[in-house]
Write a protein that holds these residues in place. Structure first.
Motif, short mmCIF file in Angstrom:
data_model
loop_
_atom_site.label_atom_id
_atom_site.label_comp_id
_atom_site.label_asym_id
_atom_site.label_seq_id
_atom_site.Cartn_x
_atom_site.Cartn_y
_atom_site.Cartn_z
N TYR A 1 34.41 35.65 38.24
CA TYR A 1 33.05 36.15 38.48
C TYR A 1 33.03 37.68 38.54
O TYR A 1 32.22 38.33 37.92
N GLU A 2 33.98 38.25 39.29
CA GLU A 2 34.05 39.71 39.41
C GLU A 2 34.39 40.36 38.07
O GLU A 2 33.81 41.38 37.70
N PHE A 3 35.32 39.78 37.35
CA PHE A 3 35.76 40.32 36.06
C PHE A 3 34.60 40.35 35.07
O PHE A 3 34.33 41.38 34.45
N ILE A 4 33.92 39.22 34.92
CA ILE A 4 32.79 39.15 33.98
C ILE A 4 31.69 40.11 34.41
O ILE A 4 31.12 40.84 33.58
N GLY A 5 31.38 40.15 35.69
CA GLY A 5 30.34 41.06 36.18
C GLY A 5 30.68 42.51 35.88
O GLY A 5 29.83 43.28 35.41
N SER A 6 31.91 42.90 36.13
CA SER A 6 32.33 44.27 35.87
C SER A 6 32.29 44.58 34.38
O SER A 6 31.80 45.64 33.97
N LEU A 7 32.78 43.66 33.57
CA LEU A 7 32.82 43.88 32.13
C LEU A 7 31.41 44.07 31.56
O LEU A 7 31.16 44.99 30.78
N VAL A 8 30.47 43.24 31.99
CA VAL A 8 29.11 43.33 31.45
C VAL A 8 28.37 44.54 32.03
O VAL A 8 27.75 45.30 31.29
N GLU A 9 28.46 44.74 33.32
CA GLU A 9 27.69 45.81 33.94
C GLU A 9 28.26 47.20 33.70
O GLU A 9 27.52 48.16 33.54
N ASN A 10 29.60 47.31 33.64
CA ASN A 10 30.24 48.62 33.49
C ASN A 10 30.84 48.83 32.10
O ASN A 10 31.38 49.90 31.82
N ARG A 11 30.82 47.79 31.28
CA ARG A 11 31.38 47.82 29.92
C ARG A 11 32.90 47.94 29.90
O ARG A 11 33.50 48.24 28.87
N ARG A 12 33.53 47.71 31.04
CA ARG A 12 34.99 47.73 31.16
C ARG A 12 35.36 47.15 32.52
O ARG A 12 34.48 46.86 33.32
N VAL A 13 36.65 46.99 32.76
CA VAL A 13 37.11 46.57 34.08
C VAL A 13 38.09 47.61 34.60
O VAL A 13 38.87 48.18 33.83
N PRO A 14 38.02 47.89 35.89
CA PRO A 14 38.98 48.84 36.46
C PRO A 14 40.41 48.31 36.32
O PRO A 14 40.65 47.10 36.28
N ASP A 15 41.36 49.23 36.26
CA ASP A 15 42.77 48.86 36.15
C ASP A 15 43.21 47.86 37.21
O ASP A 15 43.91 46.90 36.92
N GLU A 16 42.79 48.10 38.43
CA GLU A 16 43.19 47.22 39.54
C GLU A 16 42.69 45.80 39.30
O GLU A 16 43.42 44.83 39.52
N LEU A 17 41.47 45.64 38.83
CA LEU A 17 40.91 44.31 38.55
C LEU A 17 41.64 43.67 37.38
O LEU A 17 41.96 42.47 37.40
N TYR A 18 41.93 44.44 36.36
CA TYR A 18 42.69 43.93 35.22
C TYR A 18 44.06 43.41 35.68
O TYR A 18 44.48 42.31 35.32
N GLN A 19 44.76 44.21 36.50
CA GLN A 19 46.09 43.81 36.97
C GLN A 19 46.02 42.54 37.82
O GLN A 19 46.88 41.65 37.70
N ARG A 20 45.00 42.43 38.66
CA ARG A 20 44.82 41.20 39.45
C ARG A 20 44.58 40.01 38.54
O ARG A 20 45.10 38.92 38.76
N ALA A 21 43.78 40.21 37.50
CA ALA A 21 43.48 39.12 36.57
C ALA A 21 44.75 38.66 35.84
O ALA A 21 44.99 37.46 35.70
N VAL A 22 45.57 39.60 35.41
CA VAL A 22 46.82 39.24 34.74
C VAL A 22 47.74 38.49 35.70
O VAL A 22 48.35 37.48 35.32
N ARG A 23 47.83 38.95 36.94
CA ARG A 23 48.68 38.26 37.92
C ARG A 23 48.17 36.85 38.22
O ARG A 23 48.96 35.91 38.31
N LEU A 24 46.88 36.70 38.37
CA LEU A 24 46.32 35.40 38.78
C LEU A 24 46.16 34.44 37.60
O LEU A 24 46.43 33.25 37.73
N LEU A 25 45.75 34.96 36.45
CA LEU A 25 45.44 34.08 35.31
C LEU A 25 46.53 34.10 34.24
O LEU A 25 46.78 33.10 33.61
#
Length: 186
Positions: free
Chosen positions: A120-144
């Motif tokens: 939810y956070e990743f999609i929201g950031s990607l759509v609203e900010n047109r990118r994801v912060p590094d920290e969110l990207y790293q969390r996504a890679v670790r979790l998914l």
């Protein structure tokens, strides 16, 4: 009222008919929504439906997470048809009705599952900010994992195309079904 409907099967070109038949024979089993619009340009329909089939049925994301991402996209784009089509699928896949209702209302849900909160956070950031912060990207890679992050971004891109198509051509849920988002032109 929708601005553009699918061509009638007996009026289709050979290319349109080939794409139509492929969609009908695939997991969707019917041509509706954006696929109906895209049939006016069978080259687009052919490739978009193949990408959609991958995003929906062959992705590394489990259905629970892909449907959560799709609902998040539908809410961010205020796409009634997409919400109507996917909310029951998301619930069946394990997303609670309470979470779906929060998303529909534009409120941040309280997630029990860490991977759901992340999607939810990743999609929201990607759509609203047109990118994801590094920290969110790293969390996504670790979790998914990286392949799933690639699939999540691909899904977001595909459902942007879906939502744009639905909104431009005013494709709504079938007559008698609810609309889910208030629209400025109503």
């Amino acid at each position: 009222m929708a601005k553009l409907f699918a061509p009638e099967p007996d009026q289709m070109s050979e290319h349109q008919r080939r794409v139509y038949d492929a969609i009908m024979a695939g997991p969707r089993g019917r041509v509706r929504g954006p696929l109906a619009v895209w049939l006016h340009r069978p080259g687009l329909a052919e490739h978009a439906q193949a990408l959609g089939q991958y995003c929906r049925y062959d992705s590394s994301l489990p259905p629970r997470l892909s449907e959560l991402a799709i609902l998040t996209m539908a809410a961010l784009w205020r796409s009634d048809f997409e919400w109507w089509a996917h909310q029951p699928i998301a619930v069946k896949a394990g997303i609670t009705p309470e979470i779906t209702e929060c998303i529909r209302q534009g409120k941040t849900p309280v997630f029990v599952e860490q991977d759901e909160a992340l999607v939810y956070e990743f999609i929201g950031s990607l759509v609203e900010n047109r990118r994801v912060p590094d920290e969110l990207y790293q969390r996504a890679v670790r979790l998914l994992d990286e392949p799933s992050v690639v699939d999540l971004v691909g899904l977001a891109g595909y459902y942007t195309l879906i939502s744009m198509t639905l909104n431009v051509f005013d494709i709504q849920p079938p007559e008698g079904e609810s609309r889910f988002f208030a629209h400025a032109h109503d």
